[in-house]
Write an enzyme that holds these catalytic residues in place. Sequence first.
Site, PDB file in Angstrom:
ATOM      1  N   LYS A 245      -4.363 -17.492  -8.381  1.00 28.76           N
ATOM      2  CA  LYS A 245      -4.647 -16.227  -7.692  1.00 28.76           C
ATOM      3  C   LYS A 245      -4.987 -15.116  -8.671  1.00 28.76           C
ATOM      4  CE  LYS A 245      -4.849 -13.323  -4.320  1.00 28.76           C
ATOM      5  NZ  LYS A 245      -4.047 -13.073  -3.144  1.00 28.76           N
TER       6      LYS A 245
ATOM      7  N   HIS B  12       2.621 -14.784   2.228  1.00 29.75           N
ATOM      8  CA  HIS B  12       3.672 -14.290   1.332  1.00 29.75           C
ATOM      9  C   HIS B  12       5.020 -14.679   1.912  1.00 29.75           C
ATOM     10  CE1 HIS B  12       0.835 -11.731  -0.929  1.00 29.75           C
ATOM     11  NE2 HIS B  12       0.216 -11.659   0.231  1.00 29.75           N
TER      12      HIS B  12
ATOM     13  N   HIS C 116      -3.123 -18.270   3.362  1.00 28.87           N
ATOM     14  CA  HIS C 116      -2.735 -17.073   2.577  1.00 28.87           C
ATOM     15  C   HIS C 116      -1.445 -16.523   3.176  1.00 28.87           C
ATOM     16  CE1 HIS C 116      -3.963 -13.161   0.368  1.00 28.87           C
ATOM     17  NE2 HIS C 116      -2.700 -13.025   0.780  1.00 28.87           N
TER      18      HIS C 116
ATOM     19  N   HIS D  67      -8.047 -11.437  -4.716  1.00 26.31           N
ATOM     20  CA  HIS D  67      -7.873 -10.156  -4.021  1.00 26.31           C
ATOM     21  C   HIS D  67      -9.057  -9.310  -4.464  1.00 26.31           C
ATOM     22  CE1 HIS D  67      -5.588  -6.734  -2.180  1.00 26.31           C
ATOM     23  NE2 HIS D  67      -6.505  -6.110  -2.903  1.00 26.31           N
TER      24      HIS D  67
ATOM     25  N   HIS E  75      -8.547 -12.415   2.516  1.00 21.88           N
ATOM     26  CA  HIS E  75      -8.445 -11.304   3.487  1.00 21.88           C
ATOM     27  C   HIS E  75      -9.668 -10.370   3.487  1.00 21.88           C
ATOM     28  CE1 HIS E  75      -7.009  -9.397  -0.142  1.00 21.88           C
ATOM     29  NE2 HIS E  75      -5.739  -9.654   0.035  1.00 21.88           N
TER      30      HIS E  75
ATOM     31  N   ASP F  65      -2.166 -13.622   5.588  1.00 19.16           N
ATOM     32  CA  ASP F  65      -1.699 -12.575   4.665  1.00 19.16           C
ATOM     33  C   ASP F  65      -0.428 -11.927   5.210  1.00 19.16           C
ATOM     34  OD1 ASP F  65      -1.574 -10.934   2.427  1.00 19.16           O
ATOM     35  OD2 ASP F  65      -2.965  -9.450   3.255  1.00 19.16           O
TER      36      ASP F  65
HETATM   37  N1  LIG Z   1      -1.882  -7.433   1.769  1.00 18.54           N
HETATM   38  C1  LIG Z   1      -1.013  -6.514   1.440  1.00 18.54           C
HETATM   39  O1  LIG Z   1      -1.160  -5.360   1.824  1.00 18.54           O
HETATM   40  N2  LIG Z   1       0.074  -6.780   0.679  1.00 18.54           N
HETATM   41  C2  LIG Z   1       0.401  -8.024   0.042  1.00 18.54           C
HETATM   42  C3  LIG Z   1      -0.400  -8.268  -1.194  1.00 18.54           C
HETATM   43  C4  LIG Z   1      -1.833  -8.640  -0.940  1.00 18.54           C
HETATM   44  O2  LIG Z   1      -2.117  -9.670  -0.325  1.00 18.54           O
HETATM   45  O3  LIG Z   1      -2.742  -7.904  -1.339  1.00 18.54           O
HETATM   46  C5  LIG Z   1       1.903  -8.022  -0.285  1.00 18.54           C
HETATM   47  O4  LIG Z   1       2.331  -8.855  -1.097  1.00 18.54           O
HETATM   48  O5  LIG Z   1       2.641  -7.220   0.292  1.00 18.54           O
HETATM   49 ZN   LIG Z   2      -1.708 -11.297   0.504  1.00 18.74          ZN
HETATM   50 ZN   LIG Z   3      -4.348  -9.218  -1.481  1.00 17.78          ZN
END
Ligand SMILES: NC(=O)N[C@@H](CC(=O)O)C(=O)O
Ligand SMILES: [Zn+2]
Ligand SMILES: [Zn+2]
Length: 376
Positions: free
Chosen positions: A127, A43, A41, A165, A203, A277
Amino acid sequence: MIKVLALKAVKPIYGDFGKKHSSQSRKVKMELSITRPDDWHLHLRDGDLLEAVVHHSARNFGRAIVMPNLKPPITTTAAAVAYQASILKTLPANSYFTPLMTLYLTDNTSPEEIKLAGKSGVVFAIKLYPAGATTNSQDGVTDVFGKCLPVLEQMAEQNMPLLVHGEVTDTAVDIFDREKVFIDTILRPLVQKLPQLKVVMEHITTLDAVEFVQSCQEGSVAATVTPQHLLLNRNSLFQGGLQPHNYCLPVLKREIHRQAIVAAVTSGSKKFFLGTDSAPHERGRKECSCGCAGIYSSPVALSLYAKVFEEAGALDKLEAFTSFNGPDFYGLPRNTSKIIMKKSKWRVPDSYAFASGEIIPIFAGQVLDWLPSNGD
Ligand SMILES: NC(=O)N[C@@H](CC(=O)O)C(=O)O
Ligand SMILES: [Zn+2]
Ligand SMILES: [Zn+2]
């Protein structure tokens, strides 16, 4: 056969083994050799931010499941292919790192798009963001059962995992209860309705999520776990003042929940695996009157996971969590190369500068044990 985790003592940096040992010179340095981990996971963003962060993941991780919540979101296989190409362009030619792409589910995603995704060899999961639940989720799903069942059935048929999520968005529900209410009202009914669908609860933050995942069949429902939900509880949001860099969604919970998640991941269960995450936001977007949710952890995550397992007396279970359970669930081969985790102190940078500003990592400025490095 993959070699099990090796815990070896190497020559001390200080001390002289030829002479009588003082207690100082007998100090040994610990090293763990583990199969290269994957991040299930992550970003990576795009543009400047992508260029700033991708090498932090590429250094030690073999693969990563890359989240599709860009602006605009990655809703088609064609967009996922283009996004993967832009990630690969930022990597050096000799990089090991493979981005595994995902599609962002909307009310309008078609079963045909899922078929294309399955054939692409590029998209590895779909997702689900409940609309409004988190960063860039406004185009997400408004009604899972009303709008998405044909698509979810198609996914089950293709063995395409659904990543979730897991929070309801009803503002009448207390923010600390939104994960539990999501499990009760959406996830459990969904798993009952479509038991063949592979689901990853992303998460996880609560004892309720741990118990839910444990109650499901191995191989059909699993969970990713972040470093922050293993190491911090909700006090960390307010320690000495508001701490925006500890703010993510789902928000940190009470200590009993943190302890339940630590117990689950260090138990050796195959249902829990590494998903950082890591979610970078430029500093000004976190330190402002309405700060973004998301914690940046990719340069620090492996050290933090090792800390959790060491403190639980479960270092022998670390490798399965970081490197086996994820690929086994996804039906992908485990990595064959290794990384070394050295037990040596290092200081987390205060920030990482990039073209459009800076990013503050979790545990900024703090000293950690366990420094990862490439093993070959
Ligand atoms: N985890 C977070 O607080 N933020 C994530 C999005 C997500 O995974 O929910 C993001 O893209 O910033
Ligand atoms: Zn995330
Ligand atoms: Zn998330």
